[in-house]
Write a protein that holds these residues in place. Structure first.
Motif, mmCIF file in Angstrom:
data_model
loop_
_atom_site.group_PDB
_atom_site.id
_atom_site.type_symbol
_atom_site.label_atom_id
_atom_site.label_comp_id
_atom_site.label_asym_id
_atom_site.label_seq_id
_atom_site.Cartn_x
_atom_site.Cartn_y
_atom_site.Cartn_z
ATOM 1 N N THR A 298 -33.299 41.916 -2.553
ATOM 2 C CA THR A 298 -32.369 41.265 -1.628
ATOM 3 C C THR A 298 -32.465 41.886 -0.236
ATOM 4 O O THR A 298 -32.486 41.175 0.780
ATOM 5 C CB THR A 298 -30.922 41.376 -2.149
ATOM 6 O OG1 THR A 298 -30.836 40.742 -3.426
ATOM 7 C CG2 THR A 298 -29.953 40.711 -1.190
ATOM 8 N N VAL A 299 -32.559 43.210 -0.173
ATOM 9 C CA VAL A 299 -32.699 43.901 1.115
ATOM 10 C C VAL A 299 -33.985 43.451 1.805
ATOM 11 O O VAL A 299 -33.999 43.196 3.025
ATOM 12 C CB VAL A 299 -32.700 45.423 0.907
ATOM 13 C CG1 VAL A 299 -33.077 46.145 2.208
ATOM 14 C CG2 VAL A 299 -31.338 45.899 0.420
ATOM 15 N N ILE A 300 -35.056 43.353 1.030
ATOM 16 C CA ILE A 300 -36.351 42.945 1.578
ATOM 17 C C ILE A 300 -36.259 41.566 2.228
ATOM 18 O O ILE A 300 -36.728 41.343 3.345
ATOM 19 C CB ILE A 300 -37.424 42.929 0.471
ATOM 20 C CG1 ILE A 300 -37.730 44.354 0.023
ATOM 21 C CG2 ILE A 300 -38.703 42.241 0.955
ATOM 22 C CD1 ILE A 300 -38.474 44.419 -1.288
ATOM 23 N N MET A 301 -35.614 40.636 1.548
ATOM 24 C CA MET A 301 -35.529 39.286 2.080
ATOM 25 C C MET A 301 -34.569 39.196 3.265
ATOM 26 O O MET A 301 -34.759 38.385 4.167
ATOM 27 C CB MET A 301 -35.130 38.310 0.981
ATOM 28 C CG MET A 301 -36.228 38.099 -0.075
ATOM 29 S SD MET A 301 -37.850 37.685 0.639
ATOM 30 C CE MET A 301 -37.487 36.112 1.440
ATOM 31 N N LYS A 302 -33.540 40.026 3.277
ATOM 32 C CA LYS A 302 -32.662 40.042 4.452
ATOM 33 C C LYS A 302 -33.402 40.574 5.678
ATOM 34 O O LYS A 302 -33.130 40.159 6.811
ATOM 35 C CB LYS A 302 -31.424 40.892 4.165
ATOM 36 C CG LYS A 302 -30.405 40.204 3.257
ATOM 37 C CD LYS A 302 -29.148 41.045 3.079
ATOM 38 C CE LYS A 302 -28.105 40.312 2.237
ATOM 39 N NZ LYS A 302 -26.871 41.116 2.054
ATOM 40 N N GLY A 303 -34.332 41.502 5.457
ATOM 41 C CA GLY A 303 -35.114 42.038 6.567
ATOM 42 C C GLY A 303 -36.347 41.224 6.903
ATOM 43 O O GLY A 303 -37.012 41.484 7.915
ATOM 44 N N TYR A 304 -36.634 40.221 6.088
ATOM 45 C CA TYR A 304 -37.858 39.427 6.266
ATOM 46 C C TYR A 304 -37.943 38.733 7.626
ATOM 47 O O TYR A 304 -39.010 38.771 8.265
ATOM 48 C CB TYR A 304 -37.985 38.419 5.122
ATOM 49 C CG TYR A 304 -39.046 37.373 5.334
ATOM 50 C CD1 TYR A 304 -40.395 37.696 5.248
ATOM 51 C CD2 TYR A 304 -38.692 36.062 5.625
ATOM 52 C CE1 TYR A 304 -41.366 36.731 5.464
ATOM 53 C CE2 TYR A 304 -39.647 35.093 5.829
ATOM 54 C CZ TYR A 304 -40.982 35.431 5.753
ATOM 55 O OH TYR A 304 -41.938 34.469 5.962
ATOM 56 N N PRO A 305 -36.868 38.060 8.128
ATOM 57 C CA PRO A 305 -37.004 37.411 9.447
ATOM 58 C C PRO A 305 -37.412 38.371 10.554
ATOM 59 O O PRO A 305 -38.230 38.021 11.416
ATOM 60 C CB PRO A 305 -35.603 36.824 9.685
ATOM 61 C CG PRO A 305 -35.058 36.585 8.322
ATOM 62 C CD PRO A 305 -35.556 37.751 7.506
ATOM 63 N N LEU A 306 -36.864 39.587 10.549
ATOM 64 C CA LEU A 306 -37.239 40.565 11.570
ATOM 65 C C LEU A 306 -38.689 40.988 11.401
ATOM 66 O O LEU A 306 -39.445 41.050 12.380
ATOM 67 C CB LEU A 306 -36.321 41.784 11.502
ATOM 68 C CG LEU A 306 -36.677 42.945 12.454
ATOM 69 C CD1 LEU A 306 -36.661 42.470 13.906
ATOM 70 C CD2 LEU A 306 -35.712 44.110 12.259
ATOM 71 N N ALA A 307 -39.096 41.279 10.169
ATOM 72 C CA ALA A 307 -40.482 41.686 9.923
ATOM 73 C C ALA A 307 -41.448 40.574 10.333
ATOM 74 O O ALA A 307 -42.491 40.831 10.954
ATOM 75 C CB ALA A 307 -40.670 42.043 8.447
ATOM 76 N N PHE A 308 -41.109 39.346 10.005
ATOM 77 C CA PHE A 308 -41.951 38.192 10.345
ATOM 78 C C PHE A 308 -42.074 38.063 11.861
ATOM 79 O O PHE A 308 -43.186 37.907 12.401
ATOM 80 C CB PHE A 308 -41.329 36.926 9.747
ATOM 81 C CG PHE A 308 -42.131 35.675 9.957
ATOM 82 C CD1 PHE A 308 -43.030 35.239 8.994
ATOM 83 C CD2 PHE A 308 -41.977 34.904 11.110
ATOM 84 C CE1 PHE A 308 -43.764 34.067 9.178
ATOM 85 C CE2 PHE A 308 -42.701 33.746 11.307
ATOM 86 C CZ PHE A 308 -43.593 33.316 10.335
ATOM 87 N N ALA A 309 -40.942 38.121 12.563
ATOM 88 C CA ALA A 309 -40.961 37.984 14.018
ATOM 89 C C ALA A 309 -41.757 39.107 14.680
ATOM 90 O O ALA A 309 -42.561 38.867 15.590
ATOM 91 C CB ALA A 309 -39.530 37.954 14.562
#
Length: 214
Positions: free
Chosen positions: A75-86
């Motif tokens: 869940t933490v990984i997916m919450k941080g995914y938009p930032l990592a992607f950007a």
């Protein structure tokens, strides 16, 4: 079920470990080419270094989540995914679009290559791996993974970085990237501020795109 397969997490983490290794062992220490601008923050002044640190942490957590099978970490990984992607897509596209072919940067590399012969490899390791591996990672995200509904971390991080950049400019007199100086010379404060607004819109747009890509 992990967000991505173990092999995917391992490859993506490995790409970032290479980028960080290259930064410290193949690249040029910032005090060698921007001593005044980096006298307080060192490498941390650059969006490149911060992006690679965040992406390294992100993929490392993804790798750990695969190994220990932790739904909480997923869940933490997916919450941080938009930032990592950007960060990943912006790092690669902005570097090659704005920095790599900048005349000032080309001159710097020509001078520094005599002392740092691997500089031409380093710039690609630090900037060129981020977007391809993030797209690969995105393609491999499990359809059962948690889907974030907002990308506030993206805007929050960018506001922090722009604040840091302006504070560093105030205390040192230097911007971190030559493109900002070029815009100021050409169009003054208006051109510089228009650039920062455009940067913000693109960065937030990439965060939004990440939500549509999964």
């Amino acid at each position: 079920m992990p967000v991505v397969p173990l092999g995917v997490a391992l490859l993506c983490a490995g790409s970032q470990y290479l980028a960080v290794y290259s930064c410290f062992f193949l690249g040029v220490p910032p005090q060698k080419f921007m001593p005044e601008a980096t006298r307080y923050l060192g490498r941390f002044m650059f969006l490149t270094f911060q992006s690679n640190c965040i992406l390294t942490l992100y993929y490392s957590v993804a790798l750990l989540a695969c190994i220990i099978s932790s739904p909480q970490l997923d869940t933490v990984i997916m919450k941080g995914y938009p930032l990592a992607f950007a960060l990943a897509l912006f790092l690669t596209s902005a570097y090659y679009g704005l920095d790599h072919f900048n005349p000032e940067q080309i001159k710097r590399r020509k001078v520094l290559v005599k002392s740092y012969p691997y500089i031409h490899y380093d710039v690609h390791f630090q900037h060129g791996l981020a977007a391809p591996f993030m797209l690969f990672y995105t393609f491999c995200i499990s359809p059962l993974a948690y889907r974030p509904s907002a990308n506030w971390w993206v805007l929050g991080y960018l506001m922090y970085y722009l604040f840091q950049t302006h504070v560093n400019k105030f205390v040192t007199g230097f911007w971190p990237y030559p493109i900002i100086d070029d815009l100021e010379r050409a169009g003054g404060a208006f051109a510089r501020n228009a650039f920062f607004v455009t940067l913000t819109l693109i960065f937030v747009g990439l965060g939004r795109l990440s939500l549509l890509a999964i």
